[in-house]
Design a protein around this motif. Sequence first.
Motif, mmCIF file in Angstrom:
data_model
loop_
_atom_site.group_PDB
_atom_site.id
_atom_site.type_symbol
_atom_site.label_atom_id
_atom_site.label_comp_id
_atom_site.label_asym_id
_atom_site.label_seq_id
_atom_site.Cartn_x
_atom_site.Cartn_y
_atom_site.Cartn_z
ATOM 1 N N THR A 131 8.079 5.111 -1.884
ATOM 2 C CA THR A 131 9.241 5.185 -2.764
ATOM 3 C C THR A 131 9.779 6.611 -2.844
ATOM 4 N N PRO B 259 2.423 -2.773 -6.402
ATOM 5 C CA PRO B 259 1.616 -1.772 -5.685
ATOM 6 C C PRO B 259 0.161 -2.212 -5.613
ATOM 7 N N SER B 260 -0.507 -1.872 -4.552
ATOM 8 C CA SER B 260 -1.899 -2.286 -4.383
ATOM 9 C C SER B 260 -2.843 -1.550 -5.316
ATOM 10 N N ASP B 261 -2.451 -0.349 -5.786
ATOM 11 C CA ASP B 261 -3.354 0.428 -6.627
ATOM 12 C C ASP B 261 -3.151 0.177 -8.115
ATOM 13 N N TYR C 52 6.683 -2.253 -9.498
ATOM 14 C CA TYR C 52 7.908 -1.458 -9.355
ATOM 15 C C TYR C 52 9.090 -2.410 -9.478
ATOM 16 N N ARG D 116 0.842 -1.189 0.000
ATOM 17 C CA ARG D 116 0.000 0.000 0.000
ATOM 18 C C ARG D 116 0.881 1.244 0.000
ATOM 19 N N HIS D 117 0.398 2.291 -0.691
ATOM 20 C CA HIS D 117 1.085 3.591 -0.738
ATOM 21 C C HIS D 117 2.519 3.455 -1.259
ATOM 22 N N LEU D 118 2.724 2.575 -2.258
ATOM 23 C CA LEU D 118 4.082 2.320 -2.737
ATOM 24 C C LEU D 118 4.710 3.579 -3.322
#
Length: 642
Positions: A363, A499-501, A507, A357-359
């Motif tokens: 990053t 990434p969750s989104d 990545y 979450r919130h990758l």
Amino acid sequence: MEPRLTADLRAALVFILLLSAGSSDNDLDLRFCGTWRHDSGALSLNVNLSTGCSEISISAGRSSLSIDGQITARCSRSEVIPLKQLGLDSQEETPFCLYWEPLLDQLKLQVGGKNLSLCWPSSVQGHCCTDLSHGPNAPEANYGIINGTIKNDFITNKTREAYKFIAASIDCKALCDQQIQESTQVNVDPAVGNVQHPCAHSSEVDMKEGFRGRNVTAPATKGRPAESSTTVHLPPALKTAAKKTSKVVCTFFNKISLFQEGHKGNRLFNDVVGITVENEVIANLSEPIRIDFHHDVIPQHYSKKCVSWDTRKDPLLVNWLVDGCETREKGAKHTECLCNHLTYFSVLVQMEPRPVRHLLALTTITSLGCAVSVISCVAVFIFLCRKSRRSKEQSIPIHMGLVVSLGLLNLLFFFNAVLGNVGGESLCVWVGAGLHYTLLSSFTWMGVEVFHTFWLVHMVFSPSPKACVWNLVGFALPALPVIILAAVGDIYGVREVVPSDDVYNPYLMCWMKDTPKALLAHYFTNMTALAVLVISGLVMLFLVYRKIRIRDEWRQNHVAFLSIWGLSCLYGTSWGLTFLDFGPLSDIILYRFCILNALLGFFLMLRFYMLDWMRKQAGGSTLGSTSTGSTRQHMLQAQEKS
């Protein structure tokens, strides 16, 4: 001539058996696979499809693979697709499979590991083409199709220019009803509990004047209660957005295996819903479409997201994205999706690995922190070099070793993403090994800091080891496991962080691979070293606190805080947050972990400069010493008092 005649008779026998198997029951689909033997130059895919029911042919040559035919009910396509733009390499042999689903009017080509949707799935049509039978054999050639198979039944290993299949037209609706009635046992997908049926169902809604919204519910599916059917709520805003027509079509697909594409750890859960308005592209609705998906209970360690496949952006590749959709969990078995556009929708379940979450935010924080730390480490190194000229503190070489290893670690991590995306697998092997070495070297130097402090506290009158010994331990020892792992092979390379989104755009970084062997190496080297470092660091902090808490300077809160905080930076105890990354506080722990460890070089710079400033303010007293050498002086003074 005799071997060739035998091979032809064997191929003919295969087709006779296939036709005889389909004589009593309709052969619903076609699955033809083979290997395309071609030249090593630029490759292309030629597609020429039209509506009707006659035949389909798959031909191959030196530089092109062609799909031609007239078997679809609604799909027409004529184009040349360069395969290079799909990321396919130009090796001399490329495996492929062609899938035809007549009940869904879907044609899909799998070539070089990519799944291309040549005809998108649709609802049941009046008539469709099935019972495909093999046509006349094409001549042999140097370039073409070898190892042809039909539903895993091998045909021939000869190189043929083309394969042709003759189709017959049948009543699709009657066949679909027949298939459902004859299914005495529901086909359940054991991975996530999906109930799958071969046909899709469409509902057409006429949005007349004064349209106030409408709910459209999927037909009840055998084996599932009626209240668990997928429901679509069409908002009034859809009427305003549709300029050319007032009709919207909702199509419900149960056979979701047709849409399972992309990352291996992702699975679609239950139904797929297609919402379309003919000849119009509708997006950015002022009031979102609401889709209620009902499903089985999803384990807590899995995550689920509402996703959509934008066929305008990716007309060939199925690419599920969270863009334009909001996920609302209404219960353990109920997920509500709010989407502001029209296309295909479903719920995507992330199986393994668990997405981050919130990758993007993490990053960004890490990259900025690494850049600041690199600059800070350079400043500290210069500061320590100058200090070493006027001071003979034995801890200065240790501090310099930690600063060098930490600076190199932050520098490699800062450029890691660029190298992972540009350099490819070959470069990532070296970068991953270098990153692993600098990480272990940083851990080792932090451990040396802990041991050196222990030496100063408990062995006050014994001289500490020379600087060359510490350099050997801090720089040479970490190289041993890295060299061994590099010799073993298949440990370092490109690593995907999902990434969750946006699970379809991972990545990329250079690190240890996501393989069982690399995971075992990670636990034996990194996690073991980290556990020893954190435990010894915490114990050392407690021992130092007990020894010097009675000093007068420690009665000042800012001095006590600065001492404990500074030693924590030296001992690397903030890395221990990695063991707390679980449960509801996982996001908070991740943010603190990234901030504290990415800025560790900056915190070390603050510690050294603040203590040096305090030393000058105190007129050169032991209070403000810039290293753990001050601990020796504290201990000596404590013993004199005792």
